[in-house]
Design a protein around this motif. Structure first.
Motif, PDB file in Angstrom:
ATOM      1  N   LYS A  93       0.853  -1.191   0.000  1.00 58.74           N
ATOM      2  CA  LYS A  93       0.000   0.000   0.000  1.00 58.74           C
ATOM      3  C   LYS A  93       0.885   1.236   0.000  1.00 58.74           C
ATOM      4  CE  LYS A  93      -3.663  -2.276   2.474  1.00 58.74           C
ATOM      5  NZ  LYS A  93      -3.826  -2.905   3.741  1.00 58.74           N
ATOM      6  N   GLU A  94       0.425   2.261  -0.666  1.00 53.41           N
ATOM      7  CA  GLU A  94       1.164   3.535  -0.681  1.00 53.41           C
ATOM      8  C   GLU A  94       0.711   4.365   0.507  1.00 53.41           C
ATOM      9  OE1 GLU A  94       1.457   5.606  -4.393  1.00 53.41           O
ATOM     10  OE2 GLU A  94       1.326   3.728  -5.512  1.00 53.41           O
ATOM     11  N   VAL A  95       1.449   4.232   1.594  1.00 48.97           N
ATOM     12  CA  VAL A  95       1.164   4.988   2.813  1.00 48.97           C
ATOM     13  C   VAL A  95       2.459   5.592   3.331  1.00 48.97           C
ATOM     14  CG1 VAL A  95      -0.803   3.531   3.479  1.00 48.97           C
ATOM     15  CG2 VAL A  95       1.462   2.969   4.298  1.00 48.97           C
ATOM     16  N   THR A 122      10.847  -9.529   9.377  1.00 47.67           N
ATOM     17  CA  THR A 122      10.804  -8.522  10.432  1.00 47.67           C
ATOM     18  C   THR A 122      10.665  -7.156   9.777  1.00 47.67           C
ATOM     19  OG1 THR A 122      12.145  -9.870  11.913  1.00 47.67           O
ATOM     20  CG2 THR A 122      12.045  -7.515  12.394  1.00 47.67           C
ATOM     21  N   HIS A 123       9.675  -6.417  10.230  1.00 50.18           N
ATOM     22  CA  HIS A 123       9.377  -5.081   9.700  1.00 50.18           C
ATOM     23  C   HIS A 123       9.804  -4.048  10.741  1.00 50.18           C
ATOM     24  CE1 HIS A 123       6.877  -7.251   6.799  1.00 50.18           C
ATOM     25  NE2 HIS A 123       6.473  -7.950   7.836  1.00 50.18           N
ATOM     26  N   SER A 124      10.128  -2.849  10.295  1.00 51.60           N
ATOM     27  CA  SER A 124      10.615  -1.828  11.233  1.00 51.60           C
ATOM     28  C   SER A 124       9.541  -1.359  12.209  1.00 51.60           C
ATOM     29  CB  SER A 124      11.203  -0.638  10.479  1.00 51.60           C
ATOM     30  OG  SER A 124      10.242  -0.089   9.602  1.00 51.60           O
ATOM     31  N   ASN A 125       8.262  -1.425  11.820  1.00 48.04           N
ATOM     32  CA  ASN A 125       7.166  -1.085  12.730  1.00 48.04           C
ATOM     33  C   ASN A 125       5.850  -1.639  12.173  1.00 48.04           C
ATOM     34  OD1 ASN A 125       6.006   0.969  10.932  1.00 48.04           O
ATOM     35  ND2 ASN A 125       7.711   2.271  11.569  1.00 48.04           N
ATOM     36  N   SER A 126       4.778  -1.507  12.918  1.00 53.13           N
ATOM     37  CA  SER A 126       3.500  -2.102  12.512  1.00 53.13           C
ATOM     38  C   SER A 126       2.894  -1.424  11.292  1.00 53.13           C
ATOM     39  CB  SER A 126       2.508  -2.099  13.674  1.00 53.13           C
ATOM     40  OG  SER A 126       2.296  -0.795  14.138  1.00 53.13           O
ATOM     41  N   CYS A 127       3.184  -0.156  11.063  1.00 59.49           N
ATOM     42  CA  CYS A 127       2.692   0.537   9.872  1.00 59.49           C
ATOM     43  C   CYS A 127       3.309  -0.079   8.612  1.00 59.49           C
ATOM     44  CB  CYS A 127       3.009   2.029   9.954  1.00 59.49           C
ATOM     45  SG  CYS A 127       2.509   2.981   8.504  1.00 59.49           S
ATOM     46  N   VAL A 128       4.610  -0.304   8.647  1.00 64.64           N
ATOM     47  CA  VAL A 128       5.305  -0.929   7.516  1.00 64.64           C
ATOM     48  C   VAL A 128       4.783  -2.349   7.310  1.00 64.64           C
ATOM     49  CG1 VAL A 128       7.551  -1.709   6.655  1.00 64.64           C
ATOM     50  CG2 VAL A 128       7.353   0.514   7.789  1.00 64.64           C
ATOM     51  N   MET A 129       4.560  -3.077   8.401  1.00 65.38           N
ATOM     52  CA  MET A 129       4.015  -4.428   8.314  1.00 65.38           C
ATOM     53  C   MET A 129       2.673  -4.424   7.585  1.00 65.38           C
ATOM     54  SD  MET A 129       2.449  -6.874  11.312  1.00 65.38           S
ATOM     55  CE  MET A 129       1.010  -5.814  11.419  1.00 65.38           C
ATOM     56  N   ALA A 130       1.774  -3.545   7.995  1.00 61.11           N
ATOM     57  CA  ALA A 130       0.441  -3.480   7.376  1.00 61.11           C
ATOM     58  C   ALA A 130       0.527  -3.066   5.912  1.00 61.11           C
ATOM     59  CB  ALA A 130      -0.441  -2.514   8.154  1.00 61.11           C
TER      60      ALA A 130
END
Length: 141
Positions: A93-95, A122-130
């Motif tokens: 997603k473009e966020v 492993t993602h840097s934070n939950s926003c990047v994960m989503a």
């Protein structure tokens, strides 16, 4: 102290030590593993927030025939169908995500289209994960 009091104190100390060892040895909370005989498209997904020293792991079984398992099962199954069951092929997603390091590790194992699926990142934070995994790891509302 009488012998009875000493014995009671010793038993209490042993019980407290045993409880402490059980809690310490259990490690971080783990979600229950999926049953081995599931038909159709399914993934056992987990999300671990934090690092190895302080982590919080949550997981669920995502079933897609019909969609069920967590709050966003319908959307997650649709995204997986469009990606052929490959989480890495879900379009990002473009966020705009904050540049805050709060690691989140996602993992999935299961079966899609008759093929075994294994995924871990492993993602840097939950926003990047989503943004990168869509609804597959959206375990909460």
């Amino acid at each position: 102290m009488t012998n009875t009091h000493k014995a009671t104190a010793a038993v209490r100390a042993c019980l407290l030590t045993a409880c402490a060892l059980l809690v310490a040895g259990s490690g971080p909370a783990r979600a229950a593993a999926p049953p081995e005989s599931i038909a159709g498209n399914w993934l056992y997904v987990t999300v671990t927030r934090g690092d190895a020293r302080s982590s919080d792991t949550r997981g669920t079984l995502l079933l897609c025939d019909p969609p069920q398992g967590h709050a966003h099962a319908v959307r997650a199954c649709a995204e997986l169908r469009a990606a052929g069951g490959d989480i890495g092929r879900i379009p990002p997603k473009e966020v705009y995500c904050p540049m805050i390091y709060a690691p989140v590790t996602t993992s999935a194992r299961g079966e899609w289209g008759g093929h075994a699926v294994t995924y871990k990142e492993t993602h840097s934070n939950s926003c990047v994960m989503a943004a990168r995994t869509g609804s597959v790891f959206a375990l909460s509302d």
